[in-house]
Design a protein around this motif. Structure first.
Motif, PDB file in Angstrom:
ATOM      1  N   ASP A  12       0.852  -1.190   0.000  1.00 62.07           N
ATOM      2  CA  ASP A  12       0.000   0.000   0.000  1.00 62.07           C
ATOM      3  C   ASP A  12       0.882   1.232   0.000  1.00 62.07           C
ATOM      4  O   ASP A  12       1.950   1.226   0.613  1.00 62.07           O
ATOM      5  CB  ASP A  12      -0.842   0.073   1.287  1.00 62.07           C
ATOM      6  N   TYR A  13       0.446   2.262  -0.681  1.00 68.90           N
ATOM      7  CA  TYR A  13       1.072   3.574  -0.505  1.00 68.90           C
ATOM      8  C   TYR A  13       0.088   4.449   0.242  1.00 68.90           C
ATOM      9  O   TYR A  13      -1.083   4.484  -0.083  1.00 68.90           O
ATOM     10  CB  TYR A  13       1.393   4.216  -1.857  1.00 68.90           C
ATOM     11  N   ARG A  14       0.579   5.167   1.242  1.00 67.19           N
ATOM     12  CA  ARG A  14      -0.268   6.099   1.974  1.00 67.19           C
ATOM     13  C   ARG A  14      -0.030   7.501   1.467  1.00 67.19           C
ATOM     14  O   ARG A  14       1.111   7.953   1.383  1.00 67.19           O
ATOM     15  CB  ARG A  14       0.015   6.013   3.474  1.00 67.19           C
ATOM     16  N   THR A  21      -3.902   0.607  -2.575  1.00 64.74           N
ATOM     17  CA  THR A  21      -3.347  -0.741  -2.599  1.00 64.74           C
ATOM     18  C   THR A  21      -2.835  -1.051  -4.005  1.00 64.74           C
ATOM     19  O   THR A  21      -3.602  -0.995  -4.967  1.00 64.74           O
ATOM     20  CB  THR A  21      -4.425  -1.762  -2.188  1.00 64.74           C
ATOM     21  N   ILE A  22      -1.543  -1.358  -4.109  1.00 64.34           N
ATOM     22  CA  ILE A  22      -0.967  -1.700  -5.408  1.00 64.34           C
ATOM     23  C   ILE A  22      -1.122  -3.208  -5.661  1.00 64.34           C
ATOM     24  O   ILE A  22      -1.549  -3.616  -6.728  1.00 64.34           O
ATOM     25  CB  ILE A  22       0.523  -1.296  -5.489  1.00 64.34           C
ATOM     26  N   PHE A  23      -0.760  -4.019  -4.657  1.00 62.48           N
ATOM     27  CA  PHE A  23      -1.049  -5.466  -4.711  1.00 62.48           C
ATOM     28  C   PHE A  23      -1.662  -5.834  -3.371  1.00 62.48           C
ATOM     29  O   PHE A  23      -1.190  -5.353  -2.336  1.00 62.48           O
ATOM     30  CB  PHE A  23       0.199  -6.351  -4.822  1.00 62.48           C
ATOM     31  N   GLY A  40       3.379  -4.594 -18.512  1.00 67.31           N
ATOM     32  CA  GLY A  40       2.064  -4.213 -18.000  1.00 67.31           C
ATOM     33  C   GLY A  40       1.886  -2.717 -18.100  1.00 67.31           C
ATOM     34  O   GLY A  40       2.860  -1.995 -18.314  1.00 67.31           O
ATOM     35  N   PRO A  41       0.655  -2.250 -17.932  1.00 66.12           N
ATOM     36  CA  PRO A  41       0.379  -0.821 -18.105  1.00 66.12           C
ATOM     37  C   PRO A  41       1.142   0.049 -17.114  1.00 66.12           C
ATOM     38  O   PRO A  41       1.526  -0.419 -16.034  1.00 66.12           O
ATOM     39  CB  PRO A  41      -1.135  -0.712 -17.849  1.00 66.12           C
ATOM     40  N   SER A  42       1.357   1.289 -17.499  1.00 66.90           N
ATOM     41  CA  SER A  42       1.992   2.262 -16.616  1.00 66.90           C
ATOM     42  C   SER A  42       1.153   2.390 -15.344  1.00 66.90           C
ATOM     43  O   SER A  42      -0.076   2.420 -15.402  1.00 66.90           O
ATOM     44  CB  SER A  42       2.073   3.599 -17.358  1.00 66.90           C
ATOM     45  N   GLY A  43       1.813   2.397 -14.198  1.00 66.09           N
ATOM     46  CA  GLY A  43       1.098   2.523 -12.927  1.00 66.09           C
ATOM     47  C   GLY A  43       0.636   1.195 -12.348  1.00 66.09           C
ATOM     48  O   GLY A  43       0.017   1.154 -11.289  1.00 66.09           O
ATOM     49  N   SER A  44       0.942   0.069 -13.014  1.00 68.61           N
ATOM     50  CA  SER A  44       0.474  -1.225 -12.522  1.00 68.61           C
ATOM     51  C   SER A  44       1.323  -1.756 -11.368  1.00 68.61           C
ATOM     52  O   SER A  44       0.972  -2.762 -10.755  1.00 68.61           O
ATOM     53  CB  SER A  44       0.406  -2.246 -13.666  1.00 68.61           C
ATOM     54  N   GLY A  45       2.456  -1.108 -11.100  1.00 62.08           N
ATOM     55  CA  GLY A  45       3.250  -1.510  -9.944  1.00 62.08           C
ATOM     56  C   GLY A  45       4.539  -2.225 -10.289  1.00 62.08           C
ATOM     57  O   GLY A  45       5.162  -2.844  -9.419  1.00 62.08           O
ATOM     58  N   LYS A  46       4.981  -2.103 -11.522  1.00 61.24           N
ATOM     59  CA  LYS A  46       6.190  -2.823 -11.954  1.00 61.24           C
ATOM     60  C   LYS A  46       7.436  -2.329 -11.207  1.00 61.24           C
ATOM     61  O   LYS A  46       8.233  -3.124 -10.727  1.00 61.24           O
ATOM     62  CB  LYS A  46       6.387  -2.670 -13.472  1.00 61.24           C
ATOM     63  N   SER A  47       7.600  -1.002 -11.138  1.00 66.45           N
ATOM     64  CA  SER A  47       8.767  -0.462 -10.413  1.00 66.45           C
ATOM     65  C   SER A  47       8.667  -0.772  -8.925  1.00 66.45           C
ATOM     66  O   SER A  47       9.680  -1.085  -8.280  1.00 66.45           O
ATOM     67  CB  SER A  47       8.868   1.052 -10.598  1.00 66.45           C
ATOM     68  N   THR A  48       7.463  -0.694  -8.396  1.00 62.38           N
ATOM     69  CA  THR A  48       7.242  -1.048  -6.987  1.00 62.38           C
ATOM     70  C   THR A  48       7.711  -2.471  -6.723  1.00 62.38           C
ATOM     71  O   THR A  48       8.422  -2.744  -5.746  1.00 62.38           O
ATOM     72  CB  THR A  48       5.741  -0.911  -6.652  1.00 62.38           C
ATOM     73  N   LEU A  49       7.347  -3.385  -7.620  1.00 60.29           N
ATOM     74  CA  LEU A  49       7.740  -4.786  -7.460  1.00 60.29           C
ATOM     75  C   LEU A  49       9.266  -4.947  -7.492  1.00 60.29           C
ATOM     76  O   LEU A  49       9.847  -5.671  -6.676  1.00 60.29           O
ATOM     77  CB  LEU A  49       7.095  -5.629  -8.568  1.00 60.29           C
TER      78      LEU A  49
HETATM   79  P1  ADP Z   1       4.795   1.129 -12.928  1.00 59.23           P
HETATM   80  O1  ADP Z   1       6.254   0.908 -12.708  1.00 59.23           O
HETATM   81  O2  ADP Z   1       4.075  -0.109 -13.356  1.00 59.23           O
HETATM   82  O3  ADP Z   1       4.511   2.287 -13.826  1.00 59.23           O
HETATM   83  P2  ADP Z   1       4.843   2.033 -10.197  1.00 59.23           P
HETATM   84  O4  ADP Z   1       5.272   0.890  -9.362  1.00 59.23           O
HETATM   85  O5  ADP Z   1       5.824   3.090 -10.507  1.00 59.23           O
HETATM   86  O6  ADP Z   1       4.154   1.470 -11.516  1.00 59.23           O
HETATM   87  O7  ADP Z   1       3.604   2.727  -9.495  1.00 59.23           O
HETATM   88  C1  ADP Z   1       2.390   2.038  -9.179  1.00 59.23           C
HETATM   89  C2  ADP Z   1       1.412   3.033  -8.582  1.00 59.23           C
HETATM   90  O8  ADP Z   1       1.860   3.422  -7.298  1.00 59.23           O
HETATM   91  C3  ADP Z   1       1.282   4.306  -9.384  1.00 59.23           C
HETATM   92  O9  ADP Z   1      -0.072   4.713  -9.312  1.00 59.23           O
HETATM   93  C4  ADP Z   1       2.180   5.288  -8.670  1.00 59.23           C
HETATM   94  O10 ADP Z   1       1.755   6.611  -8.847  1.00 59.23           O
HETATM   95  C5  ADP Z   1       2.048   4.823  -7.225  1.00 59.23           C
HETATM   96  N1  ADP Z   1       3.281   5.048  -6.447  1.00 59.23           N
HETATM   97  C6  ADP Z   1       4.505   4.570  -6.738  1.00 59.23           C
HETATM   98  N2  ADP Z   1       5.401   4.920  -5.808  1.00 59.23           N
HETATM   99  C7  ADP Z   1       4.711   5.640  -4.895  1.00 59.23           C
HETATM  100  C8  ADP Z   1       5.073   6.281  -3.667  1.00 59.23           C
HETATM  101  N3  ADP Z   1       6.324   6.252  -3.202  1.00 59.23           N
HETATM  102  N4  ADP Z   1       4.096   6.933  -2.986  1.00 59.23           N
HETATM  103  C9  ADP Z   1       2.840   6.943  -3.439  1.00 59.23           C
HETATM  104  N5  ADP Z   1       2.437   6.348  -4.586  1.00 59.23           N
HETATM  105  C10 ADP Z   1       3.350   5.713  -5.303  1.00 59.23           C
END
Ligand code: ADP
Ligand code: ADP
Length: 227
Positions: A12-14, A21-23, A40-49
């Protein structure tokens, strides 16, 4: 074995009072020596993962294991140490230090290890030759092509000989021929040096270099056969 096992991960991001909730329940395994593209689409959480797998960020639930290491439960200092020994990061815009030469950029992560100056020099030598940049060693990033800069980025990621390479859009800023050069290098690192590679990409050509393609959408994975 140094596979990556992701079990029931929640992230989750707060943002102020709101939580996004991302996942909520992500599960997957990446075997040691695998080469996985995450699309996957932009914003799907790839960088987060990628940040979760590399121990830059922590899950809000579930566990992430790398071999016997439960990285999701490590202390901050243990995690920093684990990362230094096990993970190399490759970035879309290379993230090189502009005032350092190619060889100085590659040596940088080694300054944090216990290697002597001589051992560092030997290591840099080996890696420069591995990525085909021996004759560009004294150049600044601004004097190198995009493809060459990314090869310096890959060399820096390899400096401490990590088992795992995490690449975020490694070809995203490159023309086709430089991209193909960088992808060929990643395939060699995977096939011949046994590096485990997890690569986030929007680039179909990059995805085709991988052994597995995982599509992330709406917090879930769908496996696609690599072409
Ligand atoms: P992707 O790499 O698939 O484009 P990200 O993992 O960058 O996706 O981001 C997934 C979602 O989480 C997006 O909506 C992004 O705006 C949000 N997000 C990413 N990092 C943060 C953060 N540090 N704080 C709040 N929201 C975030
Ligand atoms: P990409 O889509 O390539 O992942 P972004 O520009 O969406 O790139 O995000 C880059 C980084 O910025 C993310 O990894 C995340 O840490 C951070 N980020 C993204 N969205 C947000 C957000 N809404 N709030 C705070 N940080 C964010």
């Amino acid at each position: 074995d140094d596979g990556i096992v992701i079990n029931n991960v929640r992230k989750d991001y707060r943002i102020g009072k709101n939580a996004v909730t991302i996942f909520s329940d992500l599960t997957m395994t990446i075997g040691a020596g695998d080469f996985v593209a995450i699309v996957g689409p932009s914003g799907s959480g790839k960088s987060t993962l990628l940040n979760l797998i590399g121990g830059i960020d922590r899950p809000d639930g579930g566990d992430i294991n790398f071999g016997h290491a439960r990285i999701s439960r490590m202390s901050e200092s243990a995690l920093t140490k684990w990362r230094g020994a096990n993970v190399g990061f490759v970035f879309q815009f290379y993230n090189l230090m502009p005032m350092l030469t190619a060889e100085q950029n590659i040596e940088l992560p080694l300054l944090l290890t216990s290697l002597t100056a001589r051992q560092r020099r030997e290591r840099v030598e080996t890696i420069l030759s591995l990525v085909g940049l021996t004759d560009r060693r004294k150049h600044l990033p601004s004097e190198l092509s995009g493809g060459q800069q990314q090869r310096v980025g890959i060399a820096r990621a390899l400096a401490s000989d990590p088992k795992l390479l995490l690449c975020d859009e490694p070809t995203g800023d490159l023309d086709r021929s430089s991209a193909e050069e960088v992808l060929a290098m990643l395939r060699i690192l995977n096939a011949e040096l046994g590096k485990t590679i997890v690569m986030v990409t929007h680039d179909d050509m990059a995805a085709r270099s991988a052994k597995r393609v995982l599509r992330l959408d709406k917090g879930q994975f769908v496996e696609r056969e690599a072409a």
